[in-house]
Design an enzyme around this catalytic site. Sequence first.
Site, PDB file in Angstrom:
ATOM      1  N   ASP A 104     -29.900 -46.616  31.540  1.00 39.67           N
ATOM      2  CA  ASP A 104     -28.642 -46.613  32.299  1.00 39.67           C
ATOM      3  C   ASP A 104     -27.542 -45.919  31.494  1.00 39.67           C
ATOM      4  O   ASP A 104     -26.738 -45.165  32.048  1.00 39.67           O
ATOM      5  CB  ASP A 104     -28.197 -48.050  32.635  1.00 39.67           C
ATOM      6  N   ASP A 127     -34.680 -50.252  29.419  1.00 42.54           N
ATOM      7  CA  ASP A 127     -33.941 -50.470  30.665  1.00 42.54           C
ATOM      8  C   ASP A 127     -32.457 -50.195  30.431  1.00 42.54           C
ATOM      9  O   ASP A 127     -31.805 -49.442  31.176  1.00 42.54           O
ATOM     10  CB  ASP A 127     -34.161 -51.929  31.108  1.00 42.54           C
ATOM     11  N   LYS A 135     -35.371 -53.032  17.060  1.00 44.27           N
ATOM     12  CA  LYS A 135     -34.453 -53.866  16.272  1.00 44.27           C
ATOM     13  C   LYS A 135     -35.364 -54.610  15.281  1.00 44.27           C
ATOM     14  O   LYS A 135     -35.354 -55.833  15.167  1.00 44.27           O
ATOM     15  CB  LYS A 135     -33.701 -54.803  17.230  1.00 44.27           C
ATOM     16  N   ASP A 160     -28.919 -50.573  18.243  1.00 41.11           N
ATOM     17  CA  ASP A 160     -27.442 -50.606  18.247  1.00 41.11           C
ATOM     18  C   ASP A 160     -26.876 -49.283  17.754  1.00 41.11           C
ATOM     19  O   ASP A 160     -25.948 -48.715  18.344  1.00 41.11           O
ATOM     20  CB  ASP A 160     -26.903 -51.807  17.448  1.00 41.11           C
ATOM     21  N   TYR A 218     -39.683 -58.830  29.627  1.00 39.35           N
ATOM     22  CA  TYR A 218     -39.944 -58.712  31.064  1.00 39.35           C
ATOM     23  C   TYR A 218     -41.308 -59.280  31.459  1.00 39.35           C
ATOM     24  O   TYR A 218     -41.693 -59.217  32.621  1.00 39.35           O
ATOM     25  CB  TYR A 218     -39.859 -57.247  31.499  1.00 39.35           C
TER      26      TYR A 218
END
Length: 330
Positions: free
Chosen positions: A231, A227, A170, A203, A123
């Site tokens: 959600d 982010d 990750k 994951d 970002y």
Amino acid sequence: MKTITLINGDGIGPEISDAVVKIIDAAGLKINWDVQTAGADVIGAEGTPLPDRVVDSIKRNKVALKAPVTTPIGKGFRSVNVQLRKTLDLYANLRPCKNLPNIETKFNDVDIVVVRENTEDLYAGIERQIDSDTAESIKLITRCASERIAKFAFEYAVKNNRKEVCVVTKANIMKLSDGLFLDSYRKVAENYPQIHNREILVDNLCMQLVQNPSQFDVLVLPNLYGDIVSDLCAGLIGGLGVAQGANIGVDYAVFEPVHGSAPDIKGKNIANPTALLLSAVEMLKYIGENKYAENIESALFKTLQLGVKTPDLGGNATTEEFTNSIIKHL
Ligand code: NAI
């Protein structure tokens, strides 16, 4: 009287901000709202979606309540939301996700706090077109920002009586960038022996979250994973209509829901103001107005318990009916 910046946003923003302002007013708390517009609607007149007056207002008032602002997809101006977080160095995005009364979901014991790094990662907005068929985005991770967000997560855990802070990366693939985020977390964790620490790959986290979310407590993540995962966590407690959030820095704080401007339901009087209202409740606690915060929260819970719900929660109340019910139960 306290002055607070109000960015009423676009899409469903103005409808839900009107509802929240009405509720706070009906609770008896007088606030001088310094209303600031931003986004696509002001570009014509002011040449930018984020005029200096908006940033200056927050700098003056220190605290803001913000409804969502639309960002064009794939082209157009940079996100007002991301710009605001960077300009004011609102480095911590705090998104608590806890079950609410009478909202049926698959799990009834979700109580997760997502702590998202808010200023860098993909970002950072460092992108370039290499040629017409190739584009590149830089994933920027610094030790300073990574240690700062890890410290925020552990401090939050200590202050709020939480047991564990789990870092999400990750780092098996992005060994340098996510590796640095992980290494920073490990260093900070050494200073908090009373808090359990845990490491998980993003994951695996997503799979575990949809199967057994109650095992998680506080999560700390780089910007992009934060982010997406917030959600997902919103989905666990009833959806975006109820997911609150806050952007916190050293000097300023901007309280805003997780959701966006929901253009698909704009102007239909069916938007759920709960996410913005719960963000406002946190804002009231932040400025020391706990009595009003508790009153508003319990009026919201009573309304939900009575089955007054907007369509996103399976009900048929309009935004206005839902708001009036909360006001009635203050
Ligand atoms: P969105 O969060 O606006 O909507 C996703 C889905 O959830 C839609 O079906 C919408 O109707 C529903 N929804 C969201 N909030 C709701 C509410 N309060 N009550 C009832 N239903 C609700 O996500 P989307 O469509 O991906 O993004 C729309 C715009 O919002 C984009 O321009 C995006 O960039 C912007 N956005 C802005 C944010 C901010 O201002 N902080 C955060 C996220 C997105």
